[in-house]
Design a protein around this motif. Structure first.
Motif, PDB file in Angstrom:
ATOM      1  N   ARG A  58      37.274  39.850  38.735  1.00  0.00           N
ATOM      2  CA  ARG A  58      36.829  38.931  39.799  1.00  0.00           C
ATOM      3  C   ARG A  58      35.307  38.902  39.890  1.00  0.00           C
ATOM      4  N   GLN A  59      34.673  40.063  39.738  1.00  0.00           N
ATOM      5  CA  GLN A  59      33.223  40.145  39.883  1.00  0.00           C
ATOM      6  C   GLN A  59      32.482  39.517  38.716  1.00  0.00           C
ATOM      7  N   THR A  60      33.034  39.628  37.503  1.00  0.00           N
ATOM      8  CA  THR A  60      32.327  39.133  36.326  1.00  0.00           C
ATOM      9  C   THR A  60      32.783  37.736  35.916  1.00  0.00           C
ATOM     10  N   GLY A  61      33.938  37.300  36.425  1.00  0.00           N
ATOM     11  CA  GLY A  61      34.445  35.978  36.062  1.00  0.00           C
ATOM     12  C   GLY A  61      35.234  35.964  34.762  1.00  0.00           C
ATOM     13  N   ASN A  62      35.354  37.106  34.107  1.00  0.00           N
ATOM     14  CA  ASN A  62      36.214  37.186  32.917  1.00  0.00           C
ATOM     15  C   ASN A  62      37.668  37.246  33.386  1.00  0.00           C
ATOM     16  N   GLU A  63      38.509  36.455  32.698  1.00  0.00           N
ATOM     17  CA  GLU A  63      39.851  36.239  33.226  1.00  0.00           C
ATOM     18  C   GLU A  63      40.829  37.338  32.822  1.00  0.00           C
ATOM     19  N   LEU A  64      41.514  37.874  33.819  1.00  0.00           N
ATOM     20  CA  LEU A  64      42.573  38.859  33.565  1.00  0.00           C
ATOM     21  C   LEU A  64      43.863  38.068  33.345  1.00  0.00           C
ATOM     22  N   LEU A  65      44.250  37.936  32.075  1.00  0.00           N
ATOM     23  CA  LEU A  65      45.376  37.049  31.732  1.00  0.00           C
ATOM     24  C   LEU A  65      46.720  37.685  32.062  1.00  0.00           C
ATOM     25  N   ALA A  66      46.827  38.983  31.781  1.00  0.00           N
ATOM     26  CA  ALA A  66      48.113  39.633  31.997  1.00  0.00           C
ATOM     27  C   ALA A  66      47.916  41.132  32.138  1.00  0.00           C
ATOM     28  N   THR A  67      48.809  41.751  32.879  1.00  0.00           N
ATOM     29  CA  THR A  67      48.802  43.211  32.981  1.00  0.00           C
ATOM     30  C   THR A  67      50.236  43.698  32.836  1.00  0.00           C
ATOM     31  N   GLU A  68      50.365  44.914  32.364  1.00  0.00           N
ATOM     32  CA  GLU A  68      51.695  45.502  32.347  1.00  0.00           C
ATOM     33  C   GLU A  68      51.572  47.015  32.384  1.00  0.00           C
ATOM     34  N   GLN A  69      52.633  47.644  32.820  1.00  0.00           N
ATOM     35  CA  GLN A  69      52.679  49.099  32.866  1.00  0.00           C
ATOM     36  C   GLN A  69      53.783  49.565  31.939  1.00  0.00           C
ATOM     37  N   ASP A  70      53.431  50.571  31.141  1.00  0.00           N
ATOM     38  CA  ASP A  70      54.391  51.088  30.173  1.00  0.00           C
ATOM     39  C   ASP A  70      54.380  52.607  30.340  1.00  0.00           C
ATOM     40  N   GLY A  71      55.237  53.112  31.210  1.00  0.00           N
ATOM     41  CA  GLY A  71      55.198  54.533  31.534  1.00  0.00           C
ATOM     42  C   GLY A  71      53.905  54.847  32.255  1.00  0.00           C
ATOM     43  N   LYS A  72      53.093  55.747  31.671  1.00  0.00           N
ATOM     44  CA  LYS A  72      51.833  56.114  32.310  1.00  0.00           C
ATOM     45  C   LYS A  72      50.659  55.280  31.802  1.00  0.00           C
ATOM     46  N   VAL A  73      50.945  54.344  30.895  1.00  0.00           N
ATOM     47  CA  VAL A  73      49.874  53.532  30.306  1.00  0.00           C
ATOM     48  C   VAL A  73      49.835  52.156  30.979  1.00  0.00           C
ATOM     49  N   PHE A  74      48.600  51.748  31.329  1.00  0.00           N
ATOM     50  CA  PHE A  74      48.401  50.406  31.874  1.00  0.00           C
ATOM     51  C   PHE A  74      47.743  49.554  30.808  1.00  0.00           C
TER      52      PHE A  74
END
Lengths: 82, 192
Positions: A58-74
């Motif tokens: 949000r601060q830099t304007g670079n777009e976060l397209l997708a997120t996911e969680q896989d166990g302890k890994v984001f």
């Protein structure tokens, strides 16, 4: 979503086992090396990074397209802004 | 007729107000933000918070200025940066020395004994190391390379007998007025 997030990216950034502020510092360094429109896939394990990377986006304007969680890994897929 | 005109005016005003508010919000969001920090403490544990915030802020694209004053000046002192210490005495939050035996608490008064401060410092450095926390120098480099300003308090330099040659490269020597002018336009200002 899991398949999509892992197949479409230009560079991979491993920030697993790093605490704040390193995932953000490394991400901001990595994004300088790619062109606008290109993407980074980064992986983290710091639970705070879920919120930190969203705030960075949000601060830099670079777009976060997708997120996911896989166990302890984001996982985060980010596209550099134009 | 009057009612129709009234309705028309209301609609136009509402639309225009929404446009102006959206423009303002956009301007506010795209404006470069500024962080102003005062780093006043020179112990190992207290050197990290200002440098973590400063290096993160430059990574967010913010303007950053850190004013190193009193003991905080040691953080940008070439000879002292790598020798910052943490003292166990008077610090009830200090974790037990053997993490596997949390009930084994060293009485706080033991902290006065010779060698306890180096021991606590070595202990804390080993925690940082285990957690992959970078050395302070790395966070300073990130801040500097990101355009952050590191200000050395000239009053402290005078009081402590510190010269410009003692300071790490790129540190700017300033007084309170110059820092306040920078901080006056800050979105976030913290004293640490």
């Amino acid at each position: 979503m899991s398949a999509a997030i892992q197949t479409q990216y230009d560079i991979f950034l491993d920030s697993k086992n790093l605490l704040c502020p390193m995932p953000i510092i490394k991400l901001s360094q990595a994004i300088k090396k790619i062109d606008a429109g290109q993407t980074i896939l980064t992986e983290t394990t710091d639970p705070g990074s879920q919120y930190d990377i969203a705030a960075w986006s949000r601060q830099t304007g670079n777009e976060l397209l997708a997120t996911e969680q896989d166990g302890k890994v984001f996982r985060f897929l980010i596209r550099k802004k134009a | 007729m009057d009612a129709e005109i009234q309705k028309y005016i209301d609609e136009r005003v509402e639309k225009r107000v929404a446009e102006i508010l959206a423009q303002r919000e956009h301007a506010e969001n795209s404006r470069t933000k500024r962080l102003a920090l005062v780093a006043s403490k020179g112990s190992l544990d207290m050197a990290y918070p200002p440098l973590i915030l400063a290096s993160t802020a430059v990574s967010l694209g913010w303007e950053v200025g850190v004013f190193f004053t009193f003991y905080g000046l040691d953080i940008v002192n070439k000879t002292k940066l790598h020798k910052l210490q943490v003292a166990p005495i008077g610090n009830p939050a200090m974790p037990p020395p053997i993490s596997a035996v949390p009930s084994f608490q060293v009485p706080n008064l033991i902290g006065v004994l010779p060698g306890m401060t180096p021991m606590a410092t070595a202990m804390m450095k080993s925690w940082f190391n285990r957690a992959n926390i970078p050395p302070l120098q790395d966070l300073i480099d990130v801040t500097r390379e990101g355009g952050g300003h590191l200000y050395a308090c000239t009053t402290t330099m005078g009081v402590m007998g510190v010269n410009e040659e003692n300071l790490i490269e790129g540190v700017e020597c300033r007084g309170a007025a110059a820092f306040l002018e920078f901080a006056a336009y800050a979105d976030v200002a913290l004293f640490i």
